[in-house]
Scaffold this active site. Structure first.
Site, PDB file in Angstrom:
ATOM      1  N   ASP A 129      -8.855  -2.306  -4.452  1.00  0.00           N
ATOM      2  CA  ASP A 129      -9.445  -1.184  -3.741  1.00  0.00           C
ATOM      3  C   ASP A 129     -10.240  -1.694  -2.536  1.00  0.00           C
ATOM      4  O   ASP A 129     -10.974  -2.679  -2.627  1.00  0.00           O
ATOM      5  CB  ASP A 129     -10.377  -0.424  -4.697  1.00  0.00           C
ATOM      6  N   GLU A 131      -5.014  -2.433  -0.887  1.00  0.00           N
ATOM      7  CA  GLU A 131      -5.249  -1.157  -0.240  1.00  0.00           C
ATOM      8  C   GLU A 131      -6.020  -1.492   1.028  1.00  0.00           C
ATOM      9  O   GLU A 131      -7.241  -1.637   1.021  1.00  0.00           O
ATOM     10  CB  GLU A 131      -6.071  -0.215  -1.125  1.00  0.00           C
TER      11      GLU A 131
END
Length: 539
Positions: free
Chosen positions: A216, A275
């Site tokens: 993330d 990401e």
């Protein structure tokens, strides 16, 4: 470092080495996938009960959104304990059983790791609050004195992705940085304890058998020295279009190199997926250099409109950027953070036609692809959720900015909400399921050979079987305006019509699969907003 994995549906044995270069990975938003214990919230038990469905769909791996201990200020992306499961989602034993069951079904498991920030309830941050200004415990985060008279102004002009200043002042006068919600304080990646802790967290889950991590905010962690002002407001509009002093700093790449060495120390080709929002394909490619992560989400492709010229440009740019570092491209149309592409492409029948065509286009491209839960059912964004049920903190940024509409629970079966998402007798779910979704359920679509689910199952089967699909190259062919035609090797051809009217093309060969019915004959009339796969040669 090779092993073999048997796919439960086909019985096919595939070598694990470099599996990630052309894998189809299914994203499970755990809270909304399947409710196993009857509390109206999806959980690990529910995911475990649906593994046979995922194996039958034909995907290679499953990415699970965070299920760790969390106060849920941002639905699990505010982690309080990275080594345990939140009771909302189950237990650590449930996680272990899910990983083992997935492997028995021939599916790999990828879990989220959230390294840019923790929860404000994390033991480290609680210790920092107790310790006070100047204490060593605050060095694991980004604490600063304020500016202006009495330090009453934030240390700089950085803005939170969720809106407002990226700083919160404590009663003791110091400010702490949070690029997301105030409950998500940013970690200080200049601190050696932070590096050591996340390597230990990764080892914990790798030892339990996970096959990789989706990282993330992989473009975060490192901030520019001195934390300089940006000088403009509306910084969220710059995400993915500019290098900001808090995102896509060059220093993140050394972190990813360390993690790659850790992943490579385990058998079975464990992978890291970034990401990463980067302003260019060239900068995005830096995250997937041979000594860094394995994949990076292609958000440029996701954001491209349904237009042949724009699509060809982003495909070319993506392939060229990835080729610079010898990496595969990684394609994605939707996820838990963006409006579902059925709705982005026009909603209703128009949006669904385009979404079906886009799915075949994506799955025909070289590299790996991600499928967000429910896109195989053609689910639209739910745009009319009552305000009182919406819970996404991103709503605070601007009206209509929330992500609740793409996180509505999956419809599985039966005639009434929640359509089998929860066990029988449970009607209330954490977000309501539209009463009109009966025809969109898995049960309904499995019985319909023309359904979107049938299209995905057929496409994934062909992608697995056809030697021209997956990793490799692409060759463009001349085609009329509004269309795309490309081949993959000598045995596969893809035709796409993004325009509003049918287009006549010489019949390329034998039709393998189409997103819409094709007229037979020596000349093919490719319907508007459609895609078809062909095997060149005599029909």
């Amino acid at each position: 470092m090779t092993d073999a994995v048997t796919h439960a549906e086909t019985g096919e044995v595939r070598e694990a080495t470099r599996w990630w270069r052309d894998a189809v990975i299914y994203q499970v938003y755990v809270r909304s996938f399947a409710d196993g214990n009857g509390d109206g919230i999806g959980d690990l038990l529910g995911v475990r009960g649906r593994l046979a469905y995922l194996a039958g769909l034909g995907v290679d791996a499953v990415w699970l959104t965070p299920f760790y201990t969390s106060p849920m200020a941002d639905f699990g992306y505010d982690v309080a304990d990275y080594r345990d499961v939140d009771p909302v989602f189950g237990t650590l034993a449930d996680a272990r059983a899910l990983i083992e069951d997935a492997h028995r079904h021939g599916l790999r498991i990828i879990t989220d790791v959230v390294p840019n920030h923790t929860s404000d309830r994390h033991a480290w941050f609680q210790e920092a609050l107790r310790a006070g200004p100047g204490a060593a415990a605050r060095d694991r985060y980004v604490f600063r004195p304020g500016r202006g008279r009495d330090g009453g102004l934030p240390p700089n002009d950085w803005e939170s992705v969720f809106g407002g200043p990226a700083w919160t002042r404590l009663p003791d006068g110091e400010w702490y940085l949070h690029l997301f919600a105030a409950e998500q304080p940013d970690l200080n990646w200049d601190h050696p304890e932070v590096h050591a802790e996340f390597e230990a967290i990764m080892r914990f889950w790798l030892d339990l058998g996970v096959d990789g991590f989706r990282v993330d905010v992989a473009h975060g962690m490192v901030k520019a020295p001195g934390l300089p002002d940006i000088g403009v407001s509306g910084q969220t509009e710059m995400l993915g279009t500019a290098v900001l002093p808090y995102f896509d700093q060059d220093g993140v790449h050394e972190i990813h190199r360390r993690w790659r060495r850790l992943l490579d120390s385990y058998d079975g080709e464990r992978i890291g997926v970034a990401e990463a929002w980067a302003p260019t394909q060239e900068r995005l490619a830096l995250y997937v250099r041979p000594d860094e992560l394995h994949q990076a989400f292609n958000f440029h492709f996701l954001k491209t409109p349904w237009d042949a010229v724009a699509l060809r440009a982003v495909i070319d740019e993506s392939l060229a950027g990835a080729a610079l570092v010898g990496a595969p491209s990684t394609w994605v149309l939707s996820n838990h953070d963006v409006k579902r592409h059925v709705t982005r492409y026009g909603d209703g029948d128009l949006g669904l036609r385009r979404a079906r065509a886009a799915a075949l286009l994506m799955l025909a491209l070289p590299g790996s692809a991600y499928v967000y839960q429910g896109e195989e059912l053609g689910l639209p964004e739910v745009l009319d959720l009552p305000e009182e049920v919406c819970q996404d903190p991103q709503r605070l940024r601007a009206p209509g900015d929330g992500r609740d509409g793409c996180r509505v629970p999956m419809p599985w079966a039966h005639a009434e909400p929640p359509f089998g998402f929860s066990p029988p007798g449970i009607a209330d779910t954490w977000l309501p399921v539209p009463a009109t979704w009966g025809p969109l359920t898995v049960e309904s679509q499995l019985a319909d050979p023309g359904s979107t689910l049938a299209l995905y199952r057929a496409a994934l089967r062909l992608r697995r079987e056809h030697p021209g699909l997956g990793d490799g190259g692409l060759t463009w062919h001349a085609s009329p305006p509004g269309t795309l035609v490309f081949s993959r090797g000598d045995g596969f051809l893809c035709t796409v019509n993004t325009g509003p009217a049918p287009v006549a093309l010489p019949r390329p060969g034998r039709l393998l699969l189409g997103s819409a019915p094709m007229e037979e004959g020596g000349v093919v009339r490719l319907p508007s907003d459609s895609c078809a796969w062909w095997e060149p040669g005599d029909a």
